[in-house]
Design a protein around this motif. Structure first.
Motif, mmCIF file in Angstrom:
data_model
loop_
_atom_site.group_PDB
_atom_site.id
_atom_site.type_symbol
_atom_site.label_atom_id
_atom_site.label_comp_id
_atom_site.label_asym_id
_atom_site.label_seq_id
_atom_site.Cartn_x
_atom_site.Cartn_y
_atom_site.Cartn_z
ATOM 1 N N ALA A 82 0.839 -1.215 0.000
ATOM 2 C CA ALA A 82 0.000 0.000 0.000
ATOM 3 C C ALA A 82 0.870 1.260 0.000
ATOM 4 O O ALA A 82 0.378 2.358 0.229
ATOM 5 C CB ALA A 82 -0.925 -0.018 1.217
ATOM 6 N N GLY A 83 2.165 1.081 -0.228
ATOM 7 C CA GLY A 83 3.060 2.235 -0.307
ATOM 8 C C GLY A 83 3.713 2.581 1.019
ATOM 9 O O GLY A 83 4.320 3.640 1.161
ATOM 10 N N GLY A 84 3.591 1.691 2.001
ATOM 11 C CA GLY A 84 4.116 1.982 3.341
ATOM 12 C C GLY A 84 5.592 1.662 3.486
ATOM 13 O O GLY A 84 6.140 0.838 2.763
ATOM 14 N N SER A 85 6.213 2.325 4.450
ATOM 15 C CA SER A 85 7.599 2.032 4.800
ATOM 16 C C SER A 85 7.749 2.400 6.262
ATOM 17 O O SER A 85 6.785 2.801 6.905
ATOM 18 C CB SER A 85 8.563 2.867 3.958
ATOM 19 N N ARG A 86 8.982 2.300 6.773
ATOM 20 C CA ARG A 86 9.140 2.640 8.188
ATOM 21 C C ARG A 86 9.016 4.141 8.437
ATOM 22 O O ARG A 86 8.978 4.577 9.577
ATOM 23 C CB ARG A 86 10.453 2.108 8.726
ATOM 24 N N ASP A 87 8.903 4.923 7.361
ATOM 25 C CA ASP A 87 8.692 6.362 7.527
ATOM 26 C C ASP A 87 7.228 6.709 7.770
ATOM 27 O O ASP A 87 6.893 7.869 7.968
ATOM 28 C CB ASP A 87 9.173 7.108 6.274
ATOM 29 N N ASP A 88 6.361 5.706 7.721
ATOM 30 C CA ASP A 88 4.931 5.997 7.818
ATOM 31 C C ASP A 88 4.409 5.950 9.245
ATOM 32 O O ASP A 88 5.007 5.330 10.126
ATOM 33 C CB ASP A 88 4.147 5.014 6.952
ATOM 34 N N VAL A 89 3.276 6.642 9.431
ATOM 35 C CA VAL A 89 2.538 6.562 10.687
ATOM 36 C C VAL A 89 1.294 5.723 10.400
ATOM 37 O O VAL A 89 0.409 6.149 9.658
ATOM 38 C CB VAL A 89 2.141 7.959 11.212
ATOM 39 N N VAL A 90 1.283 4.508 10.933
ATOM 40 C CA VAL A 90 0.208 3.568 10.631
ATOM 41 C C VAL A 90 -0.852 3.634 11.730
ATOM 42 O O VAL A 90 -0.584 3.309 12.888
ATOM 43 C CB VAL A 90 0.770 2.132 10.468
ATOM 44 N N HIS A 91 -2.019 4.082 11.326
ATOM 45 C CA HIS A 91 -3.120 4.380 12.244
ATOM 46 C C HIS A 91 -4.072 3.179 12.216
ATOM 47 O O HIS A 91 -4.809 2.980 11.253
ATOM 48 C CB HIS A 91 -3.801 5.644 11.706
ATOM 49 N N VAL A 92 -4.006 2.342 13.243
ATOM 50 C CA VAL A 92 -4.783 1.094 13.231
ATOM 51 C C VAL A 92 -6.092 1.286 13.984
ATOM 52 O O VAL A 92 -6.112 1.365 15.215
ATOM 53 C CB VAL A 92 -3.976 -0.081 13.821
ATOM 54 N N SER A 93 -7.192 1.394 13.235
ATOM 55 C CA SER A 93 -8.501 1.583 13.857
ATOM 56 C C SER A 93 -9.362 0.328 13.774
ATOM 57 O O SER A 93 -10.570 0.395 13.907
ATOM 58 C CB SER A 93 -9.253 2.741 13.197
ATOM 59 N N TYR A 94 -8.725 -0.799 13.523
ATOM 60 C CA TYR A 94 -9.427 -2.058 13.705
ATOM 61 C C TYR A 94 -9.524 -2.283 15.201
ATOM 62 O O TYR A 94 -8.680 -1.793 15.955
ATOM 63 C CB TYR A 94 -8.620 -3.223 13.135
ATOM 64 N N GLY A 95 -10.518 -3.082 15.613
ATOM 65 C CA GLY A 95 -10.620 -3.402 17.022
ATOM 66 C C GLY A 95 -9.418 -4.222 17.479
ATOM 67 O O GLY A 95 -8.886 -5.026 16.721
ATOM 68 N N TYR A 96 -8.959 -3.949 18.681
ATOM 69 C CA TYR A 96 -7.906 -4.763 19.293
ATOM 70 C C TYR A 96 -8.590 -5.738 20.239
ATOM 71 O O TYR A 96 -9.708 -5.502 20.671
ATOM 72 C CB TYR A 96 -6.920 -3.879 20.068
ATOM 73 N N GLY A 97 -7.899 -6.789 20.568
ATOM 74 C CA GLY A 97 -8.489 -7.769 21.465
ATOM 75 C C GLY A 97 -8.585 -9.108 20.767
ATOM 76 O O GLY A 97 -7.671 -9.497 20.040
ATOM 77 N N LEU A 98 -9.713 -9.776 20.933
ATOM 78 C CA LEU A 98 -9.866 -11.099 20.322
ATOM 79 C C LEU A 98 -9.931 -11.019 18.802
ATOM 80 O O LEU A 98 -9.468 -11.905 18.099
ATOM 81 C CB LEU A 98 -11.124 -11.783 20.855
ATOM 82 N N PHE A 99 -10.508 -9.927 18.289
ATOM 83 C CA PHE A 99 -10.599 -9.691 16.840
ATOM 84 C C PHE A 99 -9.189 -9.584 16.273
ATOM 85 O O PHE A 99 -8.322 -8.945 16.850
ATOM 86 C CB PHE A 99 -11.390 -8.398 16.607
ATOM 87 N N THR A 100 -8.961 -10.228 15.121
ATOM 88 C CA THR A 100 -7.600 -10.262 14.566
ATOM 89 C C THR A 100 -7.183 -8.975 13.856
ATOM 90 O O THR A 100 -5.997 -8.781 13.603
ATOM 91 C CB THR A 100 -7.468 -11.414 13.535
ATOM 92 N N GLY A 101 -8.166 -8.107 13.526
ATOM 93 C CA GLY A 101 -7.847 -6.907 12.748
ATOM 94 C C GLY A 101 -6.770 -6.047 13.382
ATOM 95 O O GLY A 101 -5.744 -5.753 12.758
ATOM 96 N N GLY A 102 -6.996 -5.626 14.628
ATOM 97 C CA GLY A 102 -6.043 -4.749 15.316
ATOM 98 C C GLY A 102 -4.684 -5.398 15.506
ATOM 99 O O GLY A 102 -3.662 -4.883 15.023
ATOM 100 N N PRO A 103 -4.642 -6.569 16.184
ATOM 101 C CA PRO A 103 -3.340 -7.218 16.402
ATOM 102 C C PRO A 103 -2.603 -7.527 15.099
ATOM 103 O O PRO A 103 -1.372 -7.427 15.048
ATOM 104 C CB PRO A 103 -3.708 -8.516 17.126
ATOM 105 N N GLY A 104 -3.321 -7.884 14.038
ATOM 106 C CA GLY A 104 -2.667 -8.236 12.771
ATOM 107 C C GLY A 104 -1.931 -7.066 12.159
ATOM 108 O O GLY A 104 -0.731 -7.133 11.906
ATOM 109 N N LEU A 105 -2.652 -5.959 11.923
ATOM 110 C CA LEU A 105 -2.018 -4.797 11.292
ATOM 111 C C LEU A 105 -1.002 -4.152 12.227
ATOM 112 O O LEU A 105 0.013 -3.619 11.787
ATOM 113 C CB LEU A 105 -3.076 -3.786 10.853
ATOM 114 N N ASN A 106 -1.280 -4.236 13.529
ATOM 115 C CA ASN A 106 -0.334 -3.719 14.520
ATOM 116 C C ASN A 106 0.996 -4.477 14.391
ATOM 117 O O ASN A 106 2.073 -3.882 14.328
ATOM 118 C CB ASN A 106 -0.924 -3.905 15.918
ATOM 119 N N GLY A 107 0.882 -5.793 14.303
ATOM 120 C CA GLY A 107 2.079 -6.636 14.195
ATOM 121 C C GLY A 107 2.834 -6.368 12.902
ATOM 122 O O GLY A 107 4.068 -6.293 12.895
#
Lengths: 145, 470
Positions: B161-186
């Motif tokens: 998606a054009g990302g690199s370590r210079d980016d600020v990745v804003h994760v608004s998926y739910g964290y917790g049991l849902f995999t969205g937050g932990p996945g993109l966070n990781g």
């Protein structure tokens, strides 16, 4: 000369009209005239108020879908048959009336009719040349207060 | 990590040579160390751009190993293979994939909680769970290695998606049991980007952080992205946000919705696919071409089947996606029927990745509504609405009255569609009805409702209320 009519979309569900009226009432908006056009599925509430700008602001802030339309208001004698003359003039000029509604004025012994037509200028000219006076905003608000 | 399979004797003749792979990797490593050079194009070019043969061989080796592991460690797999007269000896390469029985969501539910766990509990470092939108929850387990591989998959998606370590990745998926937050966070951590673990909800704060911290990549569900876009417009802060891309998944969405979000936020919006049962987001991800999602084939094997007969269909056919994990330790999944309908394609991609691509989700076999005998996907209704200039917020209400289905679509009226004249609104309504009829093959009752009156979701949107008791 036209006056401003505010139209509000009304969902066909219990209590919707009440909510709109409460919104206006709480903001101290004085209703002058009101009519509703409806189908089985929704309605359009049409309002003439003394302070249209304020009503617009209040309704938009409450997320209502609204539109402001210039309409014609004509004063009539409060006697049988007085509307016939006006409709005859418009009909002879092939002007279609989309809708109309009437209300009685408080101060004078007269009534007003609000017309929605496609071309306000043309309709005004036809009425004036037929000897019918088209009322301005000041007169309407004054007559109704 | 071992590079099994990539060192095949003929891979240098048929595809990228290993020298080329190492050369690219070297550059990549240097960029990561010293932060110079051109923008990162792939996170792991050796995998993402591997030749077909090298990838197929890696997949085969991993698949055979996974089947052996699942058979040895999980009684369920032993029994289900035995029912088909299979032992691990019958599985010699990926060509034998279709011999295995399918795994259904019901199988997963019945194995709750530890039935499919394939490693000692002491090796499990994480548990995630499905949101339970369609019924009972399913829990999934991860070893440390499983988590690292999952992170890699998500890091690939962020780079695509054009990302690199210079980016600020804003994760608004739910964290917790849902995999969205932990996945993109990781994934963002793995890549080394600045990671903002916002989780979902509190839209005011989302937008404030977006403005103040200069978020550049937004990760959330498409319906929440649409809601955030709407809120950004309403607050008049579009000039204050620095977003350039969005990675939106966990829901099927339409091309029209993508354009709508892209226009409102001034970003490129990328699809990402995944499911808890398989690992989470990052099973596949979109690239610059935006014409489908590359499946991380070094970790997952994909098939398309006819959902009625179970027959495997050739690439390019529309059908149900079936996934097999080929490198998971704690929770190996063999031939899972995802109920997602899509098309797989091996057409060369302009991004340079050779990974198999899955097209946009065309619905799910289980959110597919059958109304008066006609198959209806909510995404079709969304397409009609956006094409007609309506809000993508809608609600489908299905009921059964006197043995006959009723089908209502509530649509939010926009100020542009409104008129003081009932006739004109009625005409718009008929127009909308006609386009729905031509798209769906049946006529819904279309009800116009006030704007912002259909509940906005901060996670998965509720689009369908099915009151039928069948």
């Amino acid at each position: 000369m036209t006056i401003e009519q505010i139209s509000v979309f009304v969902e066909n569900a219990p209590g919707r009209l009440l909510e709109i009226m409460e919104t206006l009432g709480n903001a101290g908006i004085d209703l002058r005239a009101l009519s509703i056009g409806d189908t089985a599925r929704f309605g359009v509430l049409r309002l003439i108020v003394k302070d249209p700008q304020k009503a617009v602001t209040v309704l938009r802030a409450a997320d209502y879908v609204i539109s402001v339309t210039p309409v014609l208001a004509v004063s009539l004698e409060d006697t049988p048959g007085s509307l016939v003359k006006i409709l005859r003039l418009l009909s002879d000029a092939a002007i279609t009336v989309e809708y109309l509604y009437a209300f009685a004025a408080r101060k004078k012994n007269s009534a007003y009719v609000v017309f929605r037509v496609e071309d306000n200028a043309l309709a005004s000219a036809v009425l004036e040349s037929g000897g019918v006076k088209v009322a301005g905003a000041a007169e309407i608000y004054d007559a109704l207060s | 990590m071992r590079m099994e399979g990539l060192v095949s004797p003929d891979s240098s003749r048929r595809g990228r040579s290993l020298e080329a792979v190492h050369y690219t990797q070297g550059n990549l490593w240097k960029n990561a160390l010293f932060g110079y050079g051109e923008a990162m194009k792939y996170f792991q070019p050796d995998r993402e751009c591997a030749s077909y043969d090298a990838m197929r061989q890696l997949q085969s080796e991993r698949f055979v190993k996974t089947v052996r592991h699942a058979y040895d460690a999980v009684p369920f797999y032993r029994e289900s293979m035995a029912k088909k007269g299979l032992t691990p000896e019958d599985i010699r390469s990926l060509d034998d994939l279709s011999k295995l029985p399918f795994l259904s969501k019901d199988d997963l539910r019945e194995s709750y909680p530890y039935g499919l766990l394939a490693v000692p509990r002491s090796r499990v470092v994480r548990i995630q769970s499905t949101s339970g939108t369609t019924g009972k929850r399913v829990v999934a387990f991860y070893t440390q290695t499983d988590i690292e591989r999952w992170d890699e998959c998500c890091a690939r998606a962020i780079v695509a998606a054009g990302g690199s370590r210079d980016d600020v990745v804003h994760v608004s998926y739910g964290y917790g049991l849902f995999t969205g937050g932990p996945g993109l966070n990781g994934g963002s951590h793995k890549l080394g980007s600045m990671t903002l673990p916002m989780s979902s909800g509190n839209t005011e704060r989302q937008i404030q952080f977006m403005c103040d911290l200069g978020s550049t990549i937004l990760c959330c569900t498409p319906s929440y992205a649409a809601y955030l876009a709407e809120s950004v417009m309403q607050q008049g802060v579009r000039d204050k946000i620095a977003l350039k891309a969005g990675i939106f998944g966990a829901e099927a969405w339409s091309e029209e919705m993508r354009r709508d979000i892209e226009d409102k936020l001034g970003i490129k919006a990328y699809d990402i696919y995944g499911l808890t049962e398989i690992s989470g987001p990052g099973v596949s991800f979109e690239c610059s071409e935006q014409t489908g999602m590359h499946i991380n084939e070094d970790y997952f094997a994909a098939e398309i089947i006819d959902p009625h007969t179970g027959e495997v269909l050739p690439d390019g056919s529309k059908g149900e996606l079936v996934l097999t994990t080929i490198a998971k330790e704690a929770f190996p999944i063999l031939r899972y029927r995802t109920r997602d309908i899509c098309v797989l394609s091996r057409k060369p991609c302009s991004c340079g990745r050779t990974l198999l691509k899955m097209g946009r989700l065309m619905g799910r076999t289980d959110d597919m509504l059958i109304i008066r005998g006609v198959n209806v996907f909510p995404s079709q209704i969304e397409t009609v609405l956006l094409k007609g200039g309506y809000s993508p917020n809608y609600l489908i209400i299905v009921d059964r009255v006197n043995h006959s289905d009723t089908f209502e679509v509530q649509v939010e009226l926009t100020p542009e569609m409104f008129s003081d004249t009932v006739r004109k609104i009625a005409a718009r309504e008929s127009e909308l009805l006609a386009s729905m009829r031509s798209m769906l093959g049946i006529s819904p009752k279309v009800t116009l409702v006030a704007p912002r009156s259909i509940a906005r979701s901060e996670g998965k949107a509720v689009r369908v209320i099915d009151k039928r008791k069948i």
